[in-house]
Motif scaffolding. Structure first.
Motif, PDB file in Angstrom:
ATOM      1  N   THR A  55       0.831  -1.199   0.000  1.00 26.46           N
ATOM      2  CA  THR A  55       0.000   0.000   0.000  1.00 26.46           C
ATOM      3  C   THR A  55       0.868   1.253   0.000  1.00 26.46           C
ATOM      4  OG1 THR A  55      -1.766  -1.111   1.200  1.00 26.46           O
ATOM      5  CG2 THR A  55      -1.727   1.289   1.317  1.00 26.46           C
ATOM      6  N   SER A  56       0.488   2.222  -0.826  1.00 28.39           N
ATOM      7  CA  SER A  56       1.147   3.526  -0.837  1.00 28.39           C
ATOM      8  C   SER A  56       0.107   4.560  -0.424  1.00 28.39           C
ATOM      9  CB  SER A  56       1.688   3.861  -2.225  1.00 28.39           C
ATOM     10  OG  SER A  56       2.692   2.948  -2.612  1.00 28.39           O
ATOM     11  N   LEU A  57       0.325   5.207   0.723  1.00 25.81           N
ATOM     12  CA  LEU A  57      -0.694   6.100   1.269  1.00 25.81           C
ATOM     13  C   LEU A  57      -0.083   7.288   1.985  1.00 25.81           C
ATOM     14  CD1 LEU A  57      -3.645   6.814   2.205  1.00 25.81           C
ATOM     15  CD2 LEU A  57      -3.239   5.286   4.149  1.00 25.81           C
ATOM     16  N   VAL A  58      -0.556   8.483   1.633  1.00 25.22           N
ATOM     17  CA  VAL A  58      -0.321   9.678   2.427  1.00 25.22           C
ATOM     18  C   VAL A  58      -1.661  10.062   3.036  1.00 25.22           C
ATOM     19  CG1 VAL A  58       0.356  12.099   2.474  1.00 25.22           C
ATOM     20  CG2 VAL A  58       1.578  10.495   0.988  1.00 25.22           C
ATOM     21  N   ASP A  59      -1.717  10.069   4.361  1.00 25.91           N
ATOM     22  CA  ASP A  59      -2.941  10.392   5.096  1.00 25.91           C
ATOM     23  C   ASP A  59      -2.665  11.638   5.933  1.00 25.91           C
ATOM     24  OD1 ASP A  59      -5.361  10.377   6.400  1.00 25.91           O
ATOM     25  OD2 ASP A  59      -4.931   8.627   7.636  1.00 25.91           O
ATOM     26  N   ASN A  60      -3.149  12.782   5.476  1.00 26.77           N
ATOM     27  CA  ASN A  60      -2.844  14.046   6.146  1.00 26.77           C
ATOM     28  C   ASN A  60      -4.064  14.597   6.862  1.00 26.77           C
ATOM     29  OD1 ASN A  60      -1.321  16.467   6.797  1.00 26.77           O
ATOM     30  ND2 ASN A  60      -2.623  17.485   5.285  1.00 26.77           N
ATOM     31  N   ASN A  61      -3.873  14.858   8.161  1.00 22.47           N
ATOM     32  CA  ASN A  61      -4.942  15.411   8.977  1.00 22.47           C
ATOM     33  C   ASN A  61      -4.604  16.777   9.553  1.00 22.47           C
ATOM     34  OD1 ASN A  61      -6.618  12.952   8.870  1.00 22.47           O
ATOM     35  ND2 ASN A  61      -4.914  12.056  10.027  1.00 22.47           N
ATOM     36  N   ASN A  62      -3.404  17.276   9.224  1.00 23.45           N
ATOM     37  CA  ASN A  62      -3.028  18.578   9.755  1.00 23.45           C
ATOM     38  C   ASN A  62      -2.431  19.433   8.646  1.00 23.45           C
ATOM     39  OD1 ASN A  62      -2.270  20.780  11.355  1.00 23.45           O
ATOM     40  ND2 ASN A  62      -1.765  19.494  13.097  1.00 23.45           N
ATOM     41  N   SER A  63      -1.135  19.730   8.666  1.00 19.54           N
ATOM     42  CA  SER A  63      -0.562  20.686   7.718  1.00 19.54           C
ATOM     43  C   SER A  63       0.736  20.177   7.110  1.00 19.54           C
ATOM     44  CB  SER A  63      -0.302  22.029   8.421  1.00 19.54           C
ATOM     45  OG  SER A  63       0.329  22.939   7.551  1.00 19.54           O
ATOM     46  N   ILE A  64       0.824  20.260   5.776  1.00 19.19           N
ATOM     47  CA  ILE A  64       2.053  19.968   5.041  1.00 19.19           C
ATOM     48  C   ILE A  64       2.286  21.114   4.067  1.00 19.19           C
ATOM     49  CG2 ILE A  64       3.263  18.414   3.481  1.00 19.19           C
ATOM     50  CD1 ILE A  64       1.551  16.124   4.511  1.00 19.19           C
ATOM     51  N   VAL A  65       3.456  21.737   4.169  1.00 18.31           N
ATOM     52  CA  VAL A  65       3.812  22.859   3.301  1.00 18.31           C
ATOM     53  C   VAL A  65       5.140  22.549   2.627  1.00 18.31           C
ATOM     54  CG1 VAL A  65       4.370  25.316   3.188  1.00 18.31           C
ATOM     55  CG2 VAL A  65       2.591  24.507   4.763  1.00 18.31           C
TER      56      VAL A  65
END
Length: 195
Positions: A55-65
């Motif tokens: 599985t390839s997954l990015v799970d973002n629940n806050n902040s990525i800059v």
């Protein structure tokens, strides 16, 4: 990640990097990630995950800059399996001289998914892409239930789904804004040889 990550690099910088051959490559972000590259030609990756068979997954629940010559806020690649970016937080990508990608998923054989219920912004001197999924032999789909804003000097794409041999589908249920001095498209789906 539940904390704060800051990365400043030269030719390349990675806030989170997960690579796997036979296992899963997953990054879950509940904190903040800030990435910047310095000189012209630098590539900034807020989060990059890549797996060959897992599985390839990015799970973002806050902040990525991510800030760089070319910038990727969240990028998932799966060679033989699905690739997914699921954003419920904030993704920002700024390409000072090149391109910027807010959320990008790519799969060679399987399906590529981008799901947004948060806030995604991409700004670039070149091309700016908010939500994009690409697959060669599988399906590509993008669903937006949040806010997307893109501004590009040469082109701007709010939502893009493209597959060579599979289906391509974009579904927008909220706001997509695209601005460019060149070509600007809010929502675009293309299946070259598929459905």
């Amino acid at each position: 990640n539940h904390g704060d990550v800051t990365v400043v690099g030269g030719s390349a910088a990675y806030g989170a990097l997960a690579l796997s051959s036979d296992g899963d490559a997953i990054f879950t972000n509940d904190g903040t990630v800030f990435v910047e590259t310095g000189p012209r030609g630098g590539v900034a990756f807020g989060a990059l995950v890549q797996s060959k068979t897992g599985t390839s997954l990015v799970d973002n629940n806050n902040s990525i800059v991510a800030l760089g010559d070319t910038a990727y806020a969240a990028y998932a690649f799966g060679q033989f399996t699905d690739a997914t970016v699921d954003n419920a937080g904030r993704l920002v990508a700024v390409g000072y001289y090149g391109n910027a990608f807010g959320a990008l998923s790519v799969s060679y054989v399987a399906d590529a998914h981008v799901i947004n219920s948060g806030d995604v912004r991409a700004y670039a001197a070149g091309g700016a892409l908010g939500l994009e999924s690409l697959s060669y032999f599988g399906d590509a789909d993008v669903t937006n239930d949040g806010f997307v804003e893109v501004g590009g000097g040469t082109r701007a794409r709010g939502m893009v789904a493209r597959s060579l041999y599979g289906d391509a589908d974009t579904v927008n249920n909220d706001v997509v804004l695209a601005y460019s001095n060149g070509a600007a498209i809010g929502q675009w789906s293309r299946a070259d040889l598929g459905g």
